[in-house]
Design an enzyme around this catalytic site. Structure first.
Site, PDB file in Angstrom:
ATOM      1  N   THR A   1      -1.760  -4.269  -5.473  1.00  9.66           N
ATOM      2  CA  THR A   1      -2.193  -3.892  -6.818  1.00  9.66           C
ATOM      3  C   THR A   1      -1.553  -4.869  -7.791  1.00  9.66           C
ATOM      4  O   THR A   1      -0.339  -5.053  -7.765  1.00  9.66           O
ATOM      5  CB  THR A   1      -1.774  -2.446  -7.168  1.00  9.66           C
ATOM      6  OG1 THR A   1      -2.429  -1.549  -6.277  1.00  9.66           O
ATOM      7  CG2 THR A   1      -2.155  -2.095  -8.591  1.00  9.66           C
TER       8      THR A   1
ATOM      9  N   LEU B   1       4.517  -1.222  -8.218  1.00 11.58           N
ATOM     10  CA  LEU B   1       3.087  -1.336  -7.957  1.00 11.58           C
ATOM     11  C   LEU B   1       2.935  -1.631  -6.473  1.00 11.58           C
ATOM     12  O   LEU B   1       3.788  -2.296  -5.874  1.00 11.58           O
ATOM     13  CB  LEU B   1       2.462  -2.476  -8.767  1.00 11.58           C
ATOM     14  CG  LEU B   1       2.491  -2.380 -10.294  1.00 11.58           C
ATOM     15  CD1 LEU B   1       1.906  -3.650 -10.906  1.00 11.58           C
ATOM     16  CD2 LEU B   1       1.723  -1.159 -10.778  1.00 11.58           C
ATOM     17  N   ASP B   2       1.847  -1.140  -5.864  1.00 13.71           N
ATOM     18  CA  ASP B   2       1.571  -1.491  -4.472  1.00 13.71           C
ATOM     19  C   ASP B   2       1.498  -3.009  -4.345  1.00 13.71           C
ATOM     20  O   ASP B   2       1.127  -3.709  -5.295  1.00 13.71           O
ATOM     21  CB  ASP B   2       0.237  -0.900  -4.019  1.00 13.71           C
ATOM     22  CG  ASP B   2       0.219   0.622  -4.046  1.00 13.71           C
ATOM     23  OD1 ASP B   2       1.307   1.228  -4.085  1.00 13.71           O
ATOM     24  OD2 ASP B   2      -0.890   1.187  -4.038  1.00 13.71           O
ATOM     25  N   ALA B   3       1.806  -3.514  -3.150  1.00 14.89           N
ATOM     26  CA  ALA B   3       1.815  -4.967  -2.943  1.00 14.89           C
ATOM     27  C   ALA B   3       0.491  -5.612  -3.342  1.00 14.89           C
ATOM     28  O   ALA B   3       0.471  -6.706  -3.914  1.00 14.89           O
ATOM     29  CB  ALA B   3       2.141  -5.284  -1.481  1.00 14.89           C
TER      30      ALA B   3
END
Length: 309
Positions: free
Chosen positions: A143, A139-141
């Site tokens: 998100t 997951l994006d940092a």
């Protein structure tokens, strides 16, 4: 050690800016290409060029590539706010908080899921590159939401295959600006790095196949809450596809969100949450599902949007 590469400019790059051509040839960013040109590490037909020079097919390139930068090792330290939703001999499922990357990468100095698990005493599979052992998806940092990490080697192989074969059910909720038309649909558009080389991704012809299914849960005056199912898992996929529809995630300034809306709702990042994850358990073969509630910042923004409507 540095690597010397010599090759002619391919026909397909005729007329491209030199920094863009190098980016496409070698896979690094245009910023990195410009740095190499400025440092005198690039010759075109034996002379030093400018980054904005246009290249011609057949021109001879001599490029000195720097040694690859190795990713840092994970730092074993507990991550505040990261909850373990489930753990057994094969997997550990976490609720990832804001500001936490999945694993160490070059340039990231913040906390990671991998480091947090190691710091809390969890055993992680040793498969994969050293800096991302046990990590089967990311997951994006900024998100938040559900992530699964492999603890056993068998689970690592099983889950990597499941993600590759798209048998994992990945569900996200996103608060986007405006109202998608139609309210339910599919975005099937290839994604690759943005031509600017600034770290963004974009819908690009010839990019990696990327498919996003969305359905409107609730429509408000100025925004819509979407349920999103990912068929593929490209970097920034939801953010890129929603931006391409001209309905960026609220707060996602990188991909065109309105900063005044973000400020009004107190959102300092993209309103995007990995709400559930379901897959065949690598140990039992049973279908398992894990979910998590919205974090406080997203819930507060959603309540404000509801109150305004």
């Amino acid at each position: 050690m540095s690597e010397q590469r010599s090759l002619p400019v391919p026909d397909g790059l005729e007329g491209e800016r030199l920094d863009a051509a190098l980016s496409r040839l070698f896979g690094f960013s245009r910023t990195r290409a410009a740095e190499l040109i400025t440092a005198g590490e690039v010759l075109v037909d034996g002379r030093q060029p400018a980054k904005s020079d246009r290249v011609h097919a057949g021109a001879w390139l001599d490029v000195t590539l720097p040694p690859p930068v190795s990713a840092p090792a994970p730092v074993a330290e507990p991550v505040p706010g990261m909850r373990v939703l489930h753990e057994d001999d094969d997997i550990v499922v976490v609720d990832k908080p804001i500001g936490v990357a999945a694993h160490p990468t070059v340039g990231w100095t913040g906390p990671t899921v991998l480091g947090g698990l190691l710091g809390a005493g969890h055993t992680i599979a040793t498969s994969g590159a050293a800096e991302r052992q046990g990590i089967v998806h990311r997951l994006d940092a900024n998100t938040t939401g559900v992530m699964v990490v492999a603890k056993s080697e068998h689970a690592y192989s099983w889950l990597k295959r499941a993600f590759k074969e798209r048998t994992v059910d990945k569900r996200y909720h996103a608060l986007v600006q405006g109202h998608p038309d139609p309210f339910r649909g599919t975005v099937d558009a290839p994604i690759d790095r943005h031509p600017s080389g600034d770290g963004r991704f974009a819908v690009v012809a010839g990019g990696k196949p990327s498919v996003t299914h969305y359905d409107t849960i609730e429509a408000f005056r100025a925004a819509s809450l979407l349920d999103i199912k990912l068929e593929t898992g490209r970097t920034h996929q939801i953010r890129v596809h929603m931006s391409a529809l001209r309905h960026p995630c609220v707060g996602d300034l990188m991909y065109g969100a309105d900063p005044t809306i973000a400020a009004r709702l107190g959102v300092g990042r993209q309103w995007l949450h990995a709400v559930s994850l379901a897959f065949e358990h690598p140990g039992t073969g049973e279908w398992v599902s894990f979910g998590t509630d919205y974090p406080e910042d997203l819930q507060k923004a959603l309540d404000l949007v509801r109150a305004e409507s």
